[in-house]
Design an enzyme around this catalytic site. Structure first.
Site: not given
Length: 422
Positions: A302, A352
């Site tokens: 991430y 995102y």
């Protein structure tokens, strides 16, 4: 010597998880464009992403009877989305959460299918993260409560502000340099340049990263994830049903969901602030998968910020604590390197979606069907060149068989998943 009740429970839990290894698969992938200004509601985008995922799997909408979503109070619940699509659900759940959600919800999907509550589950995330609710952006004055009394009240009102002390501490303790950390953005931008979906496909240099303005020291603007509007979806079903779907199935070998440190509200009050919840989740993740990090071909760590990837790769055992700076900057993570990371450009460059796009990218890698600039053959499949050099447009990892997704909610909460093809 007799075993304790705790050790007997651990052995039983491990055996149960091992028995589920490879019994469930991700069979469908759906996305909308990653944009800045979708012009659509989260409800409309969710429907598009689910339709795309169902089509990708070779299923019908009527085959979906379970639905899971996560949001930060910025999306549309599954009951409404299912009704729009004409889907009658046998199970649904809408959870609150960010980057530690997708892997956790895959685990929930496996659980409810295993329990006989439904057969095939759509997991989605729909967000207007640029034109709608912006995470960490200034908002209207409101009453603070809970953990916010210790964070927002002290000026820690955004993710960058909240995590920056841990990043600074890592640099102080281990000698990690800004140049090393900036390489995360540089490498992910190289991958994004091969991704036709990436919002930011432009390659950047270390100097450009470090010359961008400071957001919260030591985090520069170009070390922060992009803000985008998008919806994403993955379809989870059993191995038996997966074998009849359109693509090579990608099987879930192990999943850990929302594992937390003792204090998940105020992370800097509990232990080493440079250590994430991934350190607590790693043993369970690899034990249940039956392999270790050395067996992984491609990772998706991430990258809400450059430093989050570094910390996760350390804590899940891809390198020792304190060696993350060298790991992310020595070429290991590059396409053509030993273990490429975020091959679509990640949250720093592609878009995102609270990590859903990172799972989608790894599934494509394991299908050997990354959507890059390589030509499409008569069969409709891409003819990958595996040219990962400066002029190459291929982002497919050769012979990728095992992938790891390392999620991030905060330093104190995390999820992860190991995927593999047969």
């Amino acid at each position: 010597m007799g075993t304790t009740a705790a050790s007997r429970h651990a052995e039983t839990d491990g055996a149960t998880a091992s028995a589920l290894r490879g019994r469930y698969a991700l069979v469908g992938l759906g996305e909308t464009a990653y944009t800045r200004g979708s012009g659509l509601s989260t409800r409309a985008m969710a429907g598009q992403a689910i339709r795309n995922a169902v089509s990708d799997a070779g299923l019908r909408l009527s085959d979906i009877d379970g639905m899971l979503s996560h949001s930060m109070a910025d999306s549309t619940v599954s009951q409404f989305v299912a009704a729009d699509l004409g889907i009658r659900l046998n199970f649904h759940l809408d959870s609150i959460g960010g980057g530690a959600s997708v892997e956790a919800l895959v685990g929930v999907a496996i659980g409810v299918i295993e329990a006989g509550m439904c057969e095939t589950v759509a997991v989605y995330r729909s967000m207007n993260g640029y034109s709608g609710v912006r995470i960490g952006a200034p908002g209207k004055t409101r009453i603070m409560s809970g953990a916010e009394l210790h964070t927002r009240g002290q000026g820690l009102s955004s993710p960058a502000q909240s995590f920056a002390p841990a990043f600074m501490r890592h640099m102080h303790v281990y000698g990690t340099t800004p140049q090393q950390v900036a390489m995360v953005k540089v490498i992910h931008s190289e991958h994004a340049a091969r991704n036709p979906k990436a919002l930011y496909p432009k390659q950047v240099t270390v100097d450009q990263v470090l010359e961008s303005r400071i957001i919260a020291e030591p985090i520069h603007l170009l070390e922060c994830c992009v803000e985008t509007d998008s919806a994403t979806c993955i379809i989870v079903t059993s191995r038996e049903r997966a074998m009849d779907c359109r693509h090579v199935p990608v099987f879930v070998q192990s999943v850990v969901g929302r594992v937390s440190k003792p204090r998940s509200d105020i992370y800097f009050l509990s232990g080493d602030i440079t250590t994430t919840a991934g350190r607590l989740a790693a043993d369970r993740l690899w034990r249940n998968a039956g392999i270790g990090p050395e067996h992984v071909d491609v990772t998706a760590a991430y990258d809400a910020f450059t430093f989050t990837s570094l910390l996760l790769l350390e804590d899940y055992g891809f390198c020792s604590k304190g060696e993350g700076g060298a790991y992310v900057s020595d070429g290991t993570m590059r396409l053509g390197g030993q273990r490429p990371n975020n091959t679509g450009g990640g949250l720093l460059c592609e878009g995102y979606s609270n990590g859903m796009n990172l799972v989608i990218e790894n599934v494509r890698q394991l299908r050997h069907d990354a959507d890059d600039g390589c030509p499409v053959g008569a069969s409709g499949r891409r003819m990958h060149t595996y040219d990962h050099g400066p002029a190459g447009m291929c982002r497919q990892v050769r012979d990728a068989r095992v992938a790891a997704n390392l999620g991030w909610g905060t330093i104190a909460t995390g999820s992860a998943m190991v995927l593999a093809r047969d």
